[in-house]
Write an enzyme that holds these catalytic residues in place. Sequence first.
Site, PDB file in Angstrom:
ATOM      1  N   LYS A  52       0.799  -1.234   0.000  1.00 53.09           N
ATOM      2  CA  LYS A  52       0.000   0.000   0.000  1.00 53.09           C
ATOM      3  C   LYS A  52       0.830   1.283   0.000  1.00 53.09           C
ATOM      4  O   LYS A  52       0.372   2.331  -0.465  1.00 53.09           O
ATOM      5  CB  LYS A  52      -0.928  -0.002   1.211  1.00 53.09           C
ATOM      6  CG  LYS A  52      -2.034  -1.052   1.124  1.00 53.09           C
ATOM      7  CD  LYS A  52      -3.133  -0.617   0.166  1.00 53.09           C
ATOM      8  CE  LYS A  52      -4.344  -1.521   0.236  1.00 53.09           C
ATOM      9  NZ  LYS A  52      -5.414  -1.079  -0.672  1.00 53.09           N
ATOM     10  N   SER A  77      -9.260   1.047   7.720  1.00 54.54           N
ATOM     11  CA  SER A  77      -8.796   0.510   8.989  1.00 54.54           C
ATOM     12  C   SER A  77      -7.585  -0.373   8.750  1.00 54.54           C
ATOM     13  O   SER A  77      -7.053  -0.969   9.654  1.00 54.54           O
ATOM     14  CB  SER A  77      -9.903  -0.309   9.639  1.00 54.54           C
ATOM     15  OG  SER A  77     -10.287  -1.347   8.760  1.00 54.54           O
ATOM     16  N   ASP A 171       5.688 -16.325 -17.670  1.00 53.90           N
ATOM     17  CA  ASP A 171       4.584 -16.501 -18.618  1.00 53.90           C
ATOM     18  C   ASP A 171       3.257 -16.043 -18.019  1.00 53.90           C
ATOM     19  O   ASP A 171       2.236 -15.982 -18.707  1.00 53.90           O
ATOM     20  CB  ASP A 171       4.481 -17.947 -19.131  1.00 53.90           C
ATOM     21  CG  ASP A 171       4.291 -18.963 -18.018  1.00 53.90           C
ATOM     22  OD1 ASP A 171       3.856 -18.583 -16.913  1.00 53.90           O
ATOM     23  OD2 ASP A 171       4.569 -20.157 -18.260  1.00 53.90           O
ATOM     24  N   GLY A 178      -8.870  -6.995  -4.203  1.00 55.67           N
ATOM     25  CA  GLY A 178      -9.801  -6.430  -3.228  1.00 55.67           C
ATOM     26  C   GLY A 178     -10.663  -5.434  -4.006  1.00 55.67           C
ATOM     27  O   GLY A 178     -11.599  -5.804  -4.695  1.00 55.67           O
ATOM     28  N   GLY A 179     -10.269  -4.147  -3.968  1.00 54.43           N
ATOM     29  CA  GLY A 179     -10.940  -3.148  -4.794  1.00 54.43           C
ATOM     30  C   GLY A 179     -10.377  -3.113  -6.202  1.00 54.43           C
ATOM     31  O   GLY A 179     -10.934  -2.464  -7.089  1.00 54.43           O
ATOM     32  N   GLU A 203      -9.659 -14.091  -5.894  1.00 50.70           N
ATOM     33  CA  GLU A 203     -10.454 -13.533  -4.789  1.00 50.70           C
ATOM     34  C   GLU A 203     -10.807 -14.649  -3.811  1.00 50.70           C
ATOM     35  O   GLU A 203     -10.899 -15.818  -4.199  1.00 50.70           O
ATOM     36  CB  GLU A 203     -11.764 -12.942  -5.324  1.00 50.70           C
ATOM     37  CG  GLU A 203     -11.607 -11.636  -6.065  1.00 50.70           C
ATOM     38  CD  GLU A 203     -12.972 -11.031  -6.438  1.00 50.70           C
ATOM     39  OE1 GLU A 203     -13.761 -11.719  -7.101  1.00 50.70           O
ATOM     40  OE2 GLU A 203     -13.220  -9.873  -6.027  1.00 50.70           O
ATOM     41  N   GLY A 207     -15.960 -13.117  -1.160  1.00 48.90           N
ATOM     42  CA  GLY A 207     -15.465 -11.764  -1.413  1.00 48.90           C
ATOM     43  C   GLY A 207     -15.303 -11.671  -2.923  1.00 48.90           C
ATOM     44  O   GLY A 207     -14.360 -11.074  -3.434  1.00 48.90           O
ATOM     45  N   ASP A 209     -16.717 -10.153  -5.454  1.00 51.40           N
ATOM     46  CA  ASP A 209     -17.377  -9.055  -6.158  1.00 51.40           C
ATOM     47  C   ASP A 209     -16.828  -8.848  -7.566  1.00 51.40           C
ATOM     48  O   ASP A 209     -17.582  -8.570  -8.511  1.00 51.40           O
ATOM     49  CB  ASP A 209     -17.263  -7.754  -5.347  1.00 51.40           C
ATOM     50  CG  ASP A 209     -15.848  -7.453  -4.924  1.00 51.40           C
ATOM     51  OD1 ASP A 209     -15.254  -8.303  -4.201  1.00 51.40           O
ATOM     52  OD2 ASP A 209     -15.300  -6.410  -5.301  1.00 51.40           O
ATOM     53  N   SER A 303       0.952  -9.914  -1.081  1.00 52.24           N
ATOM     54  CA  SER A 303       0.615  -8.496  -0.958  1.00 52.24           C
ATOM     55  C   SER A 303       0.944  -7.865   0.393  1.00 52.24           C
ATOM     56  O   SER A 303       1.145  -6.658   0.467  1.00 52.24           O
ATOM     57  CB  SER A 303      -0.870  -8.293  -1.267  1.00 52.24           C
ATOM     58  OG  SER A 303      -1.661  -9.024  -0.356  1.00 52.24           O
TER      59      SER A 303
END
Lengths: 315, 315
Positions: A52, A77, A171, A178-179, A203, A207, A209, A303
């Site tokens: 981030k 958060s 390859d 997430g978003g 995902e 979750g 989406d 990540s």
Amino acid sequence: MSIHLDDIQAASKRIAPIAHRTPVMTSRSFDRLTGVAAFFKCENLQRGGAFKIRGASNAIFSLTVEERARGVVTYSSGNHAQAVAIAAAHCGIAATIVMPDDAPRSKLDATRGYGAKVVLFDRLREDRVVIGQKIAAETGAAIIPPFDDPRIMAGQGTVALELMEQAQDLDSIVVCIGGGGLMSGCAVAAKQLRPDIRIFGVEPADGNDTFLSLQAGRRVSIDPPQTIADGLRAQAPGTLTLPLIQQYVEQVVLVSEDEIRAAMRFFLTRMKLVVEPSGAVAAAALMHGKLPAGLKRAGVVISGGNVDMEMLATL
Amino acid sequence: MSIHLDDIQAASKRIAPIAHRTPVMTSRSFDRLTGVAAFFKCENLQRGGAFKIRGASNAIFSLTVEERARGVVTYSSGNHAQAVAIAAAHCGIAATIVMPDDAPRSKLDATRGYGAKVVLFDRLREDRVVIGQKIAAETGAAIIPPFDDPRIMAGQGTVALELMEQAQDLDSIVVCIGGGGLMSGCAVAAKQLRPDIRIFGVEPADGNDTFLSLQAGRRVSIDPPQTIADGLRAQAPGTLTLPLIQQYVEQVVLVSEDEIRAAMRFFLTRMKLVVEPSGAVAAAALMHGKLPAGLKRAGVVISGGNVDMEMLATL
């Protein structure tokens, strides 16, 4: 408002004073287990413990002197909050972070420890985005959103830019969603550098989406996910991130909570790395055969590594 | 039977096909906490999860073709056992490992998984060294001892050789001491490269055989240590390692069990690294002010990362 490879290359230069060039690690055991040579980009070893800082610092370092003087504000958060606090402190500017009043004390303390002002809100009765916008309107502070912003997406894309320099002839690239800030940035970097590379998103099943949005061909919103992958609990992809995911990502696959835990356990016991649940999601897809057969050299993004000791103990 | 810098430089070339050049990591939090810039040599990320592959492969790769044909034997329940098994498998030669019959099943399975033959013995009634020598006498296998051997010591010394290349201008090196193989090898490498560098050894308070031996001016043997640092439970330093420690090590300091646990917790939570108790001992000394004031740039060896999930959970 889309982004291109040169935005990511510019971000790479911009964030160099603050972000680590994280190492890429390999594991014979993992490769034997999966039949794929995996190259793990270790953003768990990044400053602030997650990727981030790349997007947050790219956004903040892009502000003019006048904008910086009025400070920044964000609502999160999680890892984005600490990243904004670290990047703001680096520039010596004020940061306000809107956080739920039931956030873990350790996260509140860590964010304050970086010198940021924390504004608490009641998750059940208030909307964090509205509070953030109100603070921005009152103080003139610049909003640094968590993912749906070209400066954020370009910053996160530097993960793939570095990974492709550090591991030759990949390859494929596998990234959690997430978003979609990390996913869209990495997809643009990798595909515009090497159009024949294959891009996969992952995902948590609870979750999904972006998975549903790709099926529907439009942004789909889901109920608040309960997954242990707390960094991937977005309820909908971004308006800027989804089109890039539609354009560049070959397939989004889903992993279960147990598969995420198994990947975390592998990192801990075999690679000696602390990886947070969200950070283990991409590797979990490879470990559990969720990706198409025939991949030979996969770049896999870890990540982040910010996980409570209590959660680790349950593994 | 002593070793010199050129033995270590030769070992470095010899083991290159099998041992990783492990990364050196830093932590702003650690440096702020201690006032010392620490450069952590991450042997927890080494093959087999510890530095032991260096000495074991240097010893095995030094054998003649005839010697190799008769295989190797060692006695160890710990990281050295797996290192010998890995190095032997790499050369395609037979390895016999003498292990206690109450060793954790995971360690027995891992050692057999590398293709080694495991011979069990009863810790209360039998002597592992005698059993190892009997197997060597019967089969002609070469004994690969855990520390008191010039090939082992030279192999372990490559840790400091690399560390000094990776981190410039260190004023000190801090290393944990079990039997003294790692300590003596690192001391020779560092001091013969840079005579003004300061060398510190660290032992668990309940495993202070080298500390007592330096005070007495001769090898002192202690009761079996109970420390959680299971890699440092040697009851006496080696006949070859102690003289080099006497010659080169400025001071040996002691850390408590709680201090070791605190260092492990720091690595887990702040640096996202799994470090075994023995591997955290050197850092614990710095964290808890056990070393002389005035150090500016310290090379700190993280010796290994092989720790049970159950033990991690207790942190």
